[in-house]
Structure formats: C-alpha cells, structure tokens
Motif scaffolding. Structure first.
Motif, PDB file in Angstrom:
ATOM      1  N   VAL A 174       6.303  -4.968   0.436  1.00 23.06           N
ATOM      2  CA  VAL A 174       5.709  -6.297   0.607  1.00 23.06           C
ATOM      3  C   VAL A 174       4.478  -6.238   1.503  1.00 23.06           C
ATOM      4  N   LEU A 175       4.574  -5.526   2.612  1.00 21.94           N
ATOM      5  CA  LEU A 175       3.505  -5.576   3.608  1.00 21.94           C
ATOM      6  C   LEU A 175       2.368  -4.579   3.373  1.00 21.94           C
ATOM      7  N   ALA A 176       2.593  -3.553   2.572  1.00 16.93           N
ATOM      8  CA  ALA A 176       1.552  -2.553   2.347  1.00 16.93           C
ATOM      9  C   ALA A 176       0.839  -2.729   1.008  1.00 16.93           C
ATOM     10  N   THR A 177       1.104  -3.806   0.331  1.00 14.76           N
ATOM     11  CA  THR A 177       0.480  -4.072  -0.956  1.00 14.76           C
ATOM     12  C   THR A 177      -0.196  -5.442  -0.900  1.00 14.76           C
ATOM     13  N   PRO A 178      -0.882  -5.810  -1.946  1.00 19.35           N
ATOM     14  CA  PRO A 178      -1.497  -7.143  -1.957  1.00 19.35           C
ATOM     15  C   PRO A 178      -0.485  -8.296  -1.893  1.00 19.35           C
ATOM     16  N   LEU A 179       0.788  -7.998  -1.906  1.00 23.46           N
ATOM     17  CA  LEU A 179       1.808  -9.042  -1.793  1.00 23.46           C
ATOM     18  C   LEU A 179       1.903  -9.611  -0.381  1.00 23.46           C
ATOM     19  N   LYS A 180       1.173  -9.024   0.577  1.00 27.98           N
ATOM     20  CA  LYS A 180       1.297  -9.488   1.959  1.00 27.98           C
ATOM     21  C   LYS A 180       0.800 -10.914   2.159  1.00 27.98           C
ATOM     22  N   GLU A 181      -0.029 -11.406   1.247  1.00 25.01           N
ATOM     23  CA  GLU A 181      -0.445 -12.805   1.336  1.00 25.01           C
ATOM     24  C   GLU A 181       0.736 -13.750   1.111  1.00 25.01           C
ATOM     25  N   GLN A 182       1.728 -13.296   0.382  1.00 26.99           N
ATOM     26  CA  GLN A 182       2.916 -14.108   0.095  1.00 26.99           C
ATOM     27  C   GLN A 182       4.125 -13.648   0.902  1.00 26.99           C
TER      28      GLN A 182
END
Length: 79
Positions: free
Chosen positions: A27-35
C-alpha cells in the motif's frame, strides 16, 4: 490437542504480522498511498482473516516435526 491450539495461536500471530507487513509495503510503496486511509483498514482486516487458514495449515506440520524430533535418538544415547 492443547499443544496444537497453542502452536496454532503462536503461528497465527507470526503469520498475521508478516502478512500485515507485506500488505503495508504494497500500500505505502506504490501509487496506492494516496488511498492509504481507506486501504490500511482493509489490509488489517484481510490479514486478520487470511492468517487463520495459514496458521491452521502450518500448525499440524510443526506438531508432526516436534513429534518426529522427539522420537529420534539423541546424541547422548549414541555414545
């Protein structure tokens, strides 16, 4: 039966921690960190659920390994 339950609980905590760490890195090391504010609770819940069958699958193997190891002749008896 009691030892199997204790081993399962011990393994559950370890497996859940590892799965949680993997999920948080994803979650935190990919572009998913915005969500992240939405996905982090999902990671916690999913790892809480997935760790149960994994621990139930590993515990009998560890118990069998423990039994096999206790039946082996020790080094002292060979001398």
């Amino acid at each position: 039966m009691r030892i199997r339950i204790l081993i399962t609980l011990l393994i559950y905590m370890i497996v859940q921690g590892v799965l949680f760490g993997i999920g948080m890195v994803v979650v935190l090391a990919t572009p998913l960190k915005e969500q992240a504010n939405v996905l982090v609770p999902w990671v916690v819940g999913i790892t809480f659920i997935i760790a149960v069958p994994v621990a139930l699958g590993v515990a009998p193997r560890m118990l069998a390994w423990r039994e096999m190891r206790s039946r082996r002749p020790s080094e002292e008896s060979r001398l």
